[in-house]
Design a protein around this motif. Structure first.
Motif, PDB file in Angstrom:
ATOM      1  N   LYS A 163       2.118   6.194  -7.182  1.00  0.00           N
ATOM      2  CA  LYS A 163       1.104   7.172  -7.636  1.00  0.00           C
ATOM      3  C   LYS A 163       1.668   8.569  -7.670  1.00  0.00           C
ATOM      4  O   LYS A 163       1.476   9.557  -8.530  1.00  0.00           O
ATOM      5  N   GLU A 164       2.370   9.279  -6.632  1.00  0.00           N
ATOM      6  CA  GLU A 164       2.578  10.229  -6.391  1.00  0.00           C
ATOM      7  C   GLU A 164       3.695  10.608  -7.281  1.00  0.00           C
ATOM      8  O   GLU A 164       3.995  11.839  -7.880  1.00  0.00           O
ATOM      9  N   ARG A 213       0.721  -1.242   0.054  1.00  0.00           N
ATOM     10  CA  ARG A 213       0.172   0.077  -0.048  1.00  0.00           C
ATOM     11  C   ARG A 213       0.694   1.289   0.024  1.00  0.00           C
ATOM     12  O   ARG A 213       0.575   2.078  -0.774  1.00  0.00           O
ATOM     13  N   LYS A 214       1.903   1.272   0.649  1.00  0.00           N
ATOM     14  CA  LYS A 214       2.978   2.240   0.795  1.00  0.00           C
ATOM     15  C   LYS A 214       3.497   2.587  -0.712  1.00  0.00           C
ATOM     16  O   LYS A 214       3.555   3.613  -1.040  1.00  0.00           O
ATOM     17  N   GLU A 225       1.028   4.028  -3.039  1.00  0.00           N
ATOM     18  CA  GLU A 225       0.863   5.586  -2.775  1.00  0.00           C
ATOM     19  C   GLU A 225       2.014   6.228  -3.175  1.00  0.00           C
ATOM     20  O   GLU A 225       1.777   7.097  -3.926  1.00  0.00           O
TER      21      GLU A 225
END
Length: 466
Positions: free
Chosen positions: A410-411, A403-404, A407
């Protein structure tokens, strides 16, 4: 007096034989280093006496429950297992039949010709029917318990077949739940692949436009990279579609349907409703049907080994016979005309070329084989539970890291696109950031499904109902 004692012996024997045969529990023999402790050793193997029940309720997905119910109701494999259970039950009845006396009834008629004096000097031939009724009863007196041992073995084998059916039913439920989750993952991966293709198609359009406009820094190599990325994503999408189609057909076959590839799902991976109680290692031996089946087969082999030894001893048999003959069919049951006989016999085998003693050795070897298989099944069950418990911890850590990863990727993608639009970076950084973003999402979907599959594996390993 002897006749009364004989009759009483037969009555007592029949009553005892009528009792249900039952093989005692077989002992589980494991080396000390293979024996479990009081609790599970895995990182989250909490010691608890709570038993796992209705494990489908752990999954927040009504569609999964319906799929499992349809599979259990319609699966040909499960119906075949039920038929095998019925066969084993019939064999158990046959194995127990020698506990009871056997009886036979025979009726015979003959047509005879005889001479009859009709008057002075007159003799005629007349056809006469003669009827014969015969009733015989035979019973082996189970002095040593050999017949009882064979009956016990038959009953234990029938119970093992019933446990096999329970194991097949539980396995079918678990496999259907797994197929359901795999299909949902395949659908999510396909949607992700479609989004990837759409994104790479937009990238190619942007690069083509910038190249045609002569934007500084945009070269033919950039166009080639954008085209190759799009082609790779399109190939990956077709592969994911193929996997989705295969997953649908696998699920349909498990549900007893024709594999048409059109089964509908809820469209989302189910969520878990908390932890499942693992119980204690000692109670696992009582819950898992495959362990119960192994124990019953070992118990049956022990009974058969006892019967093989007792086959070396004499056999005692009681035989009774009653018959009557009459020219009148109505007089066949006249008690004054019944001829009775009663025979007591003993048979002792003297020589069969060592066959009986070889049977004893064979039965002993079969007991040893099944006892070791029983221990192996139990050890496998302990391993499966421990592995699933430990995997649950590692998967939680893996999902948190993914999940990290998703994230941050995506950034990074947003930042790369922004810098490319301002001319601060090349297209390669954009393509790489997008690839990593989609890979991270794909890995997260895969890991979340693996967590669901591991929970199903844990439920299957723990046994119990669903």
């Amino acid at each position: 007096m002897k006749r009364r004692e004989t009759v009483m012996l037969m009555v007592v024997g029949v009553v005892m034989a009528g009792c249900r045969a039952q093989a005692p529990m077989a002992e589980l023999k494991m080396e000390e280093k293979a024996q479990p402790g009081l609790g599970w050793r895995a990182p989250n193997g909490r010691k608890t006496e709570a038993e796992p029940t209705a494990w489908l309720d752990q999954f927040d997905d009504e569609g999964m429950r319906r799929a499992v119910g349809e599979a259990v109701a319609s699966s040909p494999d499960l119906k075949a297992a039920a038929a095998r259970m019925a066969q084993a039950e019939a064999r158990a009845v046959r194995a127990g039949a020698p506990r009871f006396p056997t009886s036979g009834l025979g009726l015979r008629t003959n047509e005879d010709w005889r001479q009859v004096v009709a008057g002075p000097g007159a003799v005629i031939r007349q056809q006469q029917s003669v009827y014969a009724l015969n009733v015989d009863i035979s019973w082996e007196v189970d002095v040593w318990g050999r017949v009882r041992n064979n009956a016990n073995a038959g009953r234990a084998n029938a119970e093992a077949a019933a446990d096999d059916y329970a194991a097949a039913r539980l396995s079918l439920a678990a496999n259907t739940a797994r197929a359901w989750c795999n299909l949902l993952e395949a659908e999510w991966q396909t949607r992700l692949g479609e989004n990837t293709v759409a994104s790479f198609r937009r990238n190619l359009a942007t690069v083509d436009s910038n190249f045609d406009k002569g934007v500084p820094g945009v070269t033919a190599l950039d166009v080639r990279f954008a085209r190759s990325n799009l082609a790779s994503a399109e190939a990956n999408l077709e592969n994911r579609k193929r996997g989705r189609d295969e997953s649908r057909r696998v699920l349909e076959a498990l549900m007893g349907r024709y594999p048409a590839g059109d089964v509908a799902t809820s469209g989302r991976l189910p969520t878990l409703r908390g932890e499942i109680p693992a119980g204690l290692p000692s109670t696992l031996l009582l819950r898992r049907p495959d362990i119960a089946a192994a124990e019953r087969r070992t118990a049956a082999a022990l009974q058969q080994a006892k019967a093989s030894r007792k086959a070396l001893l004499p056999t005692f048999r009681l035989t009774g016979d009653a018959r009557t003959i009459s020219e009148d069919l109505a007089e066949l049951i006249d008690t004054d005309k019944i001829i009775k006989s009663f025979v007591k016999s003993m048979t002792q085998t003297i020589f069969q070329g060592g066959a009986l003693r070889a049977d004893v050795k064979l039965a002993d070897a079969q007991v040893e084989e099944l006892a070791q298989r029983y221990a192996s099944v139990a050890l496998t069950a302990f391993r499966e539970v421990e592995t699933a418990l430990a995997a649950g911890v590692y998967l939680e850590g893996q999902i948190a890291a993914l999940r990290k990863f998703a994230e941050e990727s995506k950034e990074a993608e947003k930042l790369a696109v922004s810098q490319y639009e301002r001319g601060l970076t090349g297209i390669l950084n954009v393509l790489e950031s997008q690839r990593r973003a989609f890979d991270s999402q794909s890995g997260l979907i895969r890991a979340e499904n693996q967590r669901l599959l591991n929970r199903i594996d844990l439920c299957l390993a723990l046994g119990g109902g669903f």
